[in-house]
Design an enzyme around this catalytic site. Structure first.
Site, PDB file in Angstrom:
ATOM      1  CB  ILE A 156     -23.070  10.749  35.252  1.00 10.31           C
ATOM      2  CG1 ILE A 156     -24.280  10.696  34.320  1.00 10.31           C
ATOM      3  CG2 ILE A 156     -23.074  12.040  36.052  1.00 10.31           C
ATOM      4  CD1 ILE A 156     -25.624  10.587  35.029  1.00 10.31           C
ATOM      5  NE  ARG A 176     -21.202  -3.644  39.649  1.00 13.43           N
ATOM      6  CZ  ARG A 176     -22.329  -3.805  38.974  1.00 13.43           C
ATOM      7  NH1 ARG A 176     -23.191  -4.712  39.387  1.00 13.43           N
ATOM      8  NH2 ARG A 176     -22.607  -3.074  37.918  1.00 13.43           N
ATOM      9  NE  ARG A 233     -32.801   7.127  40.852  1.00 17.93           N
ATOM     10  CZ  ARG A 233     -32.588   8.031  39.881  1.00 17.93           C
ATOM     11  NH1 ARG A 233     -31.906   9.132  40.135  1.00 17.93           N
ATOM     12  NH2 ARG A 233     -33.056   7.847  38.664  1.00 17.93           N
ATOM     13  CD  GLU A 262     -35.415  12.235  45.248  1.00 19.40           C
ATOM     14  OE1 GLU A 262     -36.017  12.330  44.160  1.00 19.40           O
ATOM     15  OE2 GLU A 262     -34.187  12.092  45.331  1.00 19.40           O
ATOM     16  CG  HIS A 280     -33.968  14.246  41.795  1.00 16.31           C
ATOM     17  ND1 HIS A 280     -34.329  12.979  42.129  1.00 16.31           N
ATOM     18  CD2 HIS A 280     -33.259  14.111  40.630  1.00 16.31           C
ATOM     19  CE1 HIS A 280     -33.889  12.117  41.231  1.00 16.31           C
ATOM     20  NE2 HIS A 280     -33.217  12.781  40.302  1.00 16.31           N
TER      21      HIS A 280
HETATM   22  P1  NAP Z   1     -23.618   4.176  34.222  1.00 19.00           P
HETATM   23  O1  NAP Z   1     -22.943   4.755  33.028  1.00 19.00           O
HETATM   24  O2  NAP Z   1     -24.293   2.861  34.109  1.00 19.00           O
HETATM   25  O3  NAP Z   1     -22.524   4.109  35.399  1.00 19.00           O
HETATM   26  C1  NAP Z   1     -22.755   3.480  36.602  1.00 19.00           C
HETATM   27  C2  NAP Z   1     -21.436   3.333  37.353  1.00 19.00           C
HETATM   28  O4  NAP Z   1     -21.711   2.769  38.624  1.00 19.00           O
HETATM   29  C3  NAP Z   1     -20.438   2.422  36.668  1.00 19.00           C
HETATM   30  O5  NAP Z   1     -19.146   2.946  36.816  1.00 19.00           O
HETATM   31  C4  NAP Z   1     -20.585   1.101  37.413  1.00 19.00           C
HETATM   32  O6  NAP Z   1     -19.366   0.368  37.341  1.00 19.00           O
HETATM   33  C5  NAP Z   1     -20.873   1.619  38.823  1.00 19.00           C
HETATM   34  N1  NAP Z   1     -21.591   0.663  39.663  1.00 19.00           N
HETATM   35  C6  NAP Z   1     -22.774   0.065  39.416  1.00 19.00           C
HETATM   36  N2  NAP Z   1     -23.104  -0.774  40.419  1.00 19.00           N
HETATM   37  C7  NAP Z   1     -22.098  -0.693  41.311  1.00 19.00           C
HETATM   38  C8  NAP Z   1     -21.847  -1.329  42.562  1.00 19.00           C
HETATM   39  N3  NAP Z   1     -22.692  -2.214  43.094  1.00 19.00           N
HETATM   40  N4  NAP Z   1     -20.704  -1.028  43.220  1.00 19.00           N
HETATM   41  C9  NAP Z   1     -19.821  -0.139  42.689  1.00 19.00           C
HETATM   42  N5  NAP Z   1     -20.009   0.501  41.516  1.00 19.00           N
HETATM   43  C10 NAP Z   1     -21.139   0.222  40.834  1.00 19.00           C
HETATM   44  O7  NAP Z   1     -24.715   5.173  34.783  1.00 19.00           O
HETATM   45  P2  NAP Z   1     -24.768   6.775  34.652  1.00 19.00           P
HETATM   46  O8  NAP Z   1     -25.390   7.146  33.362  1.00 19.00           O
HETATM   47  O9  NAP Z   1     -23.440   7.326  34.997  1.00 19.00           O
HETATM   48  O10 NAP Z   1     -25.855   7.107  35.820  1.00 19.00           O
HETATM   49  C11 NAP Z   1     -25.630   6.684  37.134  1.00 19.00           C
HETATM   50  C12 NAP Z   1     -26.846   6.931  38.002  1.00 19.00           C
HETATM   51  O11 NAP Z   1     -26.926   8.310  38.341  1.00 19.00           O
HETATM   52  C13 NAP Z   1     -28.214   6.642  37.378  1.00 19.00           C
HETATM   53  O12 NAP Z   1     -28.520   5.266  37.425  1.00 19.00           O
HETATM   54  C14 NAP Z   1     -29.147   7.469  38.232  1.00 19.00           C
HETATM   55  O13 NAP Z   1     -29.607   6.719  39.328  1.00 19.00           O
HETATM   56  C15 NAP Z   1     -28.263   8.608  38.733  1.00 19.00           C
HETATM   57  N6  NAP Z   1     -28.645   9.904  38.138  1.00 19.00           N
HETATM   58  C16 NAP Z   1     -29.102  10.901  38.943  1.00 19.00           C
HETATM   59  C17 NAP Z   1     -29.451  12.125  38.392  1.00 19.00           C
HETATM   60  C18 NAP Z   1     -29.964  13.245  39.236  1.00 19.00           C
HETATM   61  O14 NAP Z   1     -30.783  14.004  38.753  1.00 19.00           O
HETATM   62  N7  NAP Z   1     -29.490  13.403  40.456  1.00 19.00           N
HETATM   63  C19 NAP Z   1     -29.357  12.318  37.018  1.00 19.00           C
HETATM   64  C20 NAP Z   1     -28.899  11.282  36.230  1.00 19.00           C
HETATM   65  C21 NAP Z   1     -28.530  10.072  36.804  1.00 19.00           C
HETATM   66  P3  NAP Z   1     -19.326  -1.251  37.464  1.00 19.00           P
HETATM   67  O15 NAP Z   1     -20.434  -1.742  36.593  1.00 19.00           O
HETATM   68  O16 NAP Z   1     -17.944  -1.626  37.006  1.00 19.00           O
HETATM   69  O17 NAP Z   1     -19.535  -1.549  38.902  1.00 19.00           O
HETATM   70  C1  8YV Z   2     -34.321  13.080  36.438  1.00 21.45           C
HETATM   71  C2  8YV Z   2     -32.593  11.275  36.959  1.00 21.45           C
HETATM   72  O1  8YV Z   2     -34.476  13.955  37.499  1.00 21.45           O
HETATM   73  O2  8YV Z   2     -32.044  10.555  34.788  1.00 21.45           O
HETATM   74  C3  8YV Z   2     -32.171  10.249  35.974  1.00 21.45           C
HETATM   75  O3  8YV Z   2     -31.934   9.104  36.401  1.00 21.45           O
HETATM   76  O4  8YV Z   2     -32.620  11.055  38.127  1.00 21.45           O
HETATM   77  C4  8YV Z   2     -32.913  12.649  36.505  1.00 21.45           C
HETATM   78  O5  8YV Z   2     -32.299  13.003  35.320  1.00 21.45           O
HETATM   79  C5  8YV Z   2     -35.452  12.125  36.524  1.00 21.45           C
HETATM   80  O6  8YV Z   2     -35.297  11.040  35.704  1.00 21.45           O
HETATM   81  C6  8YV Z   2     -36.723  12.854  36.175  1.00 21.45           C
HETATM   82  O7  8YV Z   2     -37.793  12.076  36.419  1.00 21.45           O
END
Ligand code: NAP
Ligand code: 8YV
Length: 319
Positions: A156, A176, A233, A262, A280
């Site tokens: 993302i 990291r 988060r 939340e 969210h």
């Molecule tokens: P991803 O592809 O696994 O990317 C995670 C990134 O975070 C990587 O660049 C990783 O790099 C970095 N990271 C992990 N631990 C770290 C640390 N301790 N210090 C610094 N960097 C760190 O995950 P993604 O698919 O992009 O999703 C990321 C997160 O977004 C999800 O886990 C979820 O919690 C959140 N999210 C929220 C929503 C929403 O609705 N608001 C929707 C989707 C996702 P390194 O491993 O090199 O550190």
């Molecule tokens: C959703 C999210 O809101 O994918 C995630 O990690 O935080 C969001 O896409 C959530 O998973 C719905 O329960």
């Protein structure tokens, strides 16, 4: 006879498409979330899979002797005790990739809403104040000339960065490990990144390492022109420190899609004019949530059909 059939457990609420599609393929059992699992022994023994949006604690896994797979609705799978799953040989799947574009789009919208106060300007118009009081005051902040730091540059974060490029802002990041062949400046610590930029976007997972990583020191380093956007988060931000920083001008503004507890959002945040708040919703469109629902079900169908999964989490790779 049907007593012996294997079943999928669906705790609490889940996207209706998950239930519709699962019901066509499997027997479904339900249970309330956030409570001890109360299933009779015979039913517990039938459960071979879980489809969940929320929590699966280790205690539940202990009660399900034939559990093979937990399919999580969401790319973040912090509600599932993956260490417990891994130690029992249970596979966990999540929903990566299919939501990247939606979440990145929402992040850009939240960033612009935050710096240009657009939700407040719309409320001003709807309340008739434009006609009665004249133009809305100029926004003190602008995206022009900003230096954006991404805390997290994964699936993302990478999409957010791509969308930021045409906005002509400078982009840097902290993860990291530095990414190979990455055009953006790398900072080895979050504090260094915050000191170098004036806009910080948080898109890291909820892990022990990221707990309250954005604390008072990081906010101070971001500075009085600073903008914080959190779409990762709520766990990763010290919410009390953020409220204080927004109240006393340590930073200029924040845009938040996620919160510590939340759906409870502290009244102090709601009262702040320099906070733009979303419930969210970063992935919350019908097409994207349908795609996430399909991936949950497709993982289960694939597992019980041919013993493979589409999107296992790294902690529980299939053998
Ligand atoms: P991803 O592809 O696994 O990317 C995670 C990134 O975070 C990587 O660049 C990783 O790099 C970095 N990271 C992990 N631990 C770290 C640390 N301790 N210090 C610094 N960097 C760190 O995950 P993604 O698919 O992009 O999703 C990321 C997160 O977004 C999800 O886990 C979820 O919690 C959140 N999210 C929220 C929503 C929403 O609705 N608001 C929707 C989707 C996702 P390194 O491993 O090199 O550190
Ligand atoms: C959703 C999210 O809101 O994918 C995630 O990690 O935080 C969001 O896409 C959530 O998973 C719905 O329960």
């Amino acid at each position: 006879m049907s007593q012996q059939k294997s079943a999928i457990l669906v705790p609490g609420k889940i996207h209706p498409r998950v239930l519709d599609r699962l019901q066509a393929e499997f027997d479904i059992l339900t249970a309330p979330q956030g409570a001890p699992l109360e299933l009779g022994e015979a039913d517990a023994a039938r459960v071979r899979g879980i489809a969940v949006s929320g929590a699966v604690p280790a205690a539940w896994m202990e009660r399900l002797p034939n559990l093979e797979i937990i399919a999580n609705f969401g790319v973040g799978y912090d509600g599932v005790d993956v260490a417990a799953a891994a130690s029992r040989g249970i596979i966990v799947t999540n929903t990566p990739d299919v939501l990247d574009d939606e979440v990145a789009d929402t992040t850009i919208a939240l960033l612009i809403n935050t710096v240009r106060q657009l939700p407040r300007t719309e409320a001003y118009l709807r309340e008739g104040r434009w006609a009665n009081n004249g133009p809305f005051p100029l926004s003190p902040l602008s995206l022009r000339g900003r230096h954006v730091g991404l805390f997290g540059l994964g699936r993302i974060g990478g999409e957010i960065a791509k969308r930021l490029e045409p906005f002509k802002v400078k982009i840097s990041y902290h993860t990291r490990r530095p990414k190979a062949d990455c055009p953006y400046g790398y900072h080895a610590s979050l504090l260094d990144l915050a000191a170098a930029v004036d806009t910080l976007i948080c898109i890291v997972p909820k892990t022990a390492e990221t707990h309250k990583a954005i604390d008072a020191a990081v906010l101070k380093a971001l500075g009085p022109n600073g903008v914080l956007i959190n779409v990762g988060r709520g766990w990763s931000v010290d919410e009390d420190a953020l409220i204080a920083a927004l109240q006393d001008g340590t930073i200029a503004a924040a845009g938040l899609d996620v919160f510590q507890e939340e759906p409870k959002v502290p009244q102090a945040l709601i009262d702040l004019p320099n906070a733009s708040l979303l419930p969210h919703v970063a992935s919350a469109s019908v097409p994207t949530r349908n795609a996430m629902a399909d991936l949950v079900v497709d993982n289960l169908i694939s597992w019980f059909g041919n013993g493979t999964v589409l999107t296992p989490v790294p902690e529980t790779p299939p053998k």
